[in-house]
Design a protein around this motif. Structure first.
Motif, short mmCIF file in Angstrom:
data_model
loop_
_atom_site.label_atom_id
_atom_site.label_comp_id
_atom_site.label_asym_id
_atom_site.label_seq_id
_atom_site.Cartn_x
_atom_site.Cartn_y
_atom_site.Cartn_z
N TRP A 33 0.96 -1.72 -0.15
CA TRP A 33 0.29 0.17 0.56
C TRP A 33 1.05 1.28 -0.34
O TRP A 33 1.67 0.93 1.39
CB TRP A 33 -0.86 0.18 1.03
CG TRP A 33 -1.77 1.55 1.43
CD1 TRP A 33 -1.34 2.34 2.19
CD2 TRP A 33 -2.95 1.47 0.88
NE1 TRP A 33 -2.29 3.11 2.73
CE2 TRP A 33 -2.98 2.78 1.55
CE3 TRP A 33 -4.06 1.18 0.05
CZ2 TRP A 33 -4.47 3.48 1.33
CZ3 TRP A 33 -4.47 2.01 -0.50
CH2 TRP A 33 -5.13 2.38 0.24
N HIS A 34 0.34 2.52 -0.99
CA HIS A 34 1.36 3.58 -1.04
C HIS A 34 0.44 3.99 -1.59
O HIS A 34 0.30 4.09 -2.65
CB HIS A 34 2.61 3.09 -1.73
CG HIS A 34 3.55 4.43 -1.57
ND1 HIS A 34 4.67 5.25 -0.99
CD2 HIS A 34 4.17 5.17 -2.60
CE1 HIS A 34 4.89 6.28 -1.08
NE2 HIS A 34 4.30 6.41 -2.53
N ASP A 35 0.42 5.68 -0.89
CA ASP A 35 0.05 6.99 -1.06
C ASP A 35 -1.73 6.72 -2.19
O ASP A 35 -1.97 7.36 -2.82
CB ASP A 35 0.98 7.85 -2.22
CG ASP A 35 1.99 8.24 -1.64
OD1 ASP A 35 1.99 8.69 -0.50
OD2 ASP A 35 2.76 8.78 -2.21
N GLY A 36 -2.45 6.16 -1.51
CA GLY A 36 -4.09 5.44 -1.53
C GLY A 36 -3.61 4.75 -2.89
O GLY A 36 -5.10 3.99 -3.01
N PHE A 37 -3.05 3.68 -2.94
CA PHE A 37 -3.10 2.51 -4.00
C PHE A 37 -2.30 1.33 -3.86
O PHE A 37 -1.31 1.58 -2.29
CB PHE A 37 -2.28 2.86 -5.30
CG PHE A 37 -3.29 3.95 -6.15
CD1 PHE A 37 -4.54 4.18 -7.05
CD2 PHE A 37 -2.67 5.28 -5.80
CE1 PHE A 37 -4.67 5.11 -7.51
CE2 PHE A 37 -3.10 6.44 -6.51
CZ PHE A 37 -4.80 5.85 -7.41
N ARG A 86 10.05 -0.33 -1.18
CA ARG A 86 10.28 1.00 -2.06
C ARG A 86 11.23 1.41 -0.28
O ARG A 86 10.93 0.98 0.84
CB ARG A 86 9.09 1.98 -1.26
CG ARG A 86 9.45 3.72 -1.42
CD ARG A 86 7.71 4.32 -1.27
NE ARG A 86 8.23 6.26 -1.37
CZ ARG A 86 8.61 6.47 -2.53
NH1 ARG A 86 8.19 6.01 -3.53
NH2 ARG A 86 8.56 7.74 -2.31
N LEU A 87 12.43 1.73 -0.54
CA LEU A 87 14.16 1.68 -0.16
C LEU A 87 14.33 2.77 0.30
O LEU A 87 14.60 4.05 -0.65
CB LEU A 87 15.03 0.54 -0.37
CG LEU A 87 14.39 -0.86 -0.59
CD1 LEU A 87 15.33 -0.89 -0.85
CD2 LEU A 87 13.95 -1.54 1.23
N ALA A 88 14.14 3.92 1.20
CA ALA A 88 15.15 4.71 1.52
C ALA A 88 16.81 4.31 0.94
O ALA A 88 17.03 3.37 1.08
CB ALA A 88 15.11 5.16 2.87
N GLY A 89 17.20 5.73 0.27
CA GLY A 89 19.00 5.59 -0.09
C GLY A 89 19.39 6.96 -0.21
O GLY A 89 18.36 7.91 -0.14
N ASP A 93 14.21 7.99 -1.71
CA ASP A 93 13.66 7.12 -1.75
C ASP A 93 13.33 6.21 -3.38
O ASP A 93 13.00 7.32 -4.27
CB ASP A 93 11.87 6.80 -1.47
CG ASP A 93 11.94 7.06 0.39
OD1 ASP A 93 12.67 7.16 0.61
OD2 ASP A 93 10.71 7.32 0.99
N SER A 94 13.57 4.79 -3.38
CA SER A 94 13.48 4.22 -4.59
C SER A 94 12.70 2.98 -4.51
O SER A 94 12.43 2.42 -3.96
CB SER A 94 14.71 3.80 -5.32
OG SER A 94 15.57 5.13 -4.99
N TRP A 95 11.35 2.52 -5.68
CA TRP A 95 11.08 1.24 -5.77
C TRP A 95 12.09 -0.32 -6.27
O TRP A 95 12.48 0.68 -7.06
CB TRP A 95 9.69 1.56 -7.18
CG TRP A 95 8.83 2.53 -5.82
CD1 TRP A 95 8.35 3.49 -6.12
CD2 TRP A 95 7.70 1.47 -5.28
NE1 TRP A 95 7.25 3.79 -5.16
CE2 TRP A 95 7.16 2.84 -5.00
CE3 TRP A 95 8.27 0.61 -4.54
CZ2 TRP A 95 5.78 2.71 -4.08
CZ3 TRP A 95 6.58 0.43 -3.58
CH2 TRP A 95 5.43 1.21 -2.93
N TYR A 96 11.62 -1.03 -5.59
CA TYR A 96 12.33 -2.22 -6.32
C TYR A 96 11.93 -3.28 -6.74
O TYR A 96 11.01 -3.85 -5.37
CB TYR A 96 13.30 -2.54 -4.96
CG TYR A 96 14.88 -1.66 -5.00
CD1 TYR A 96 15.96 -1.03 -5.88
CD2 TYR A 96 14.60 -0.25 -4.70
CE1 TYR A 96 16.83 -0.59 -5.65
CE2 TYR A 96 15.34 1.05 -3.63
CZ TYR A 96 17.46 0.85 -5.23
OH TYR A 96 17.69 1.68 -5.07
#
Length: 109
Positions: A33-37, A86-89, A93-96
């Protein structure tokens, strides 16, 4: 598969297998779940797909978008168990997507 069947109706096959209520084809589901989706990932033999919807029930009819496919013989078969994170770098943040694959021989996973 009965398209008129409402999503989330529990279905147990006569041989005891469970039917995935989110999609008729999509082994190894993963949902975040992320930002309403809701984001739903699943695998095909040589592809990884994502569906997106604001409700879990809506994932049933959401369109599959292929986000990864591979033709490299060392890793283009038996793709399974994709996970999206979703990982912080250091640059934000980026999706993997993490997944398993092989050359078609199960011992090379």
């Amino acid at each position: 598969l009965d398209p008129a069947r409402p999503p989330f109706s529990p279905v147990i096959m006569s041989d005891g297998r469970f039917f995935n209520p989110l999609t008729p084809d999509g082994p190894d589901p993963w949902i975040v779940w992320h930002d309403g989706f809701y984001y739903f990932t699943s695998s095909g033999d040589r592809t990884i797909s994502i569906r997106r919807h604001q409700s879990l029930a809506g994932l049933w009819s959401a369109k599959d978008e292929i986000v990864w496919q591979d033709a490299n013989p060392s890793r283009c078969a038996e793709m399974w168990a994709p996970e999206i994170h979703r990982l912080a770098g250091p640059w934000g943040d980026s999706w993997y997507i993490f997944y398993c694959a092989s050359n078609g021989w199960h011992l090379t996973h």
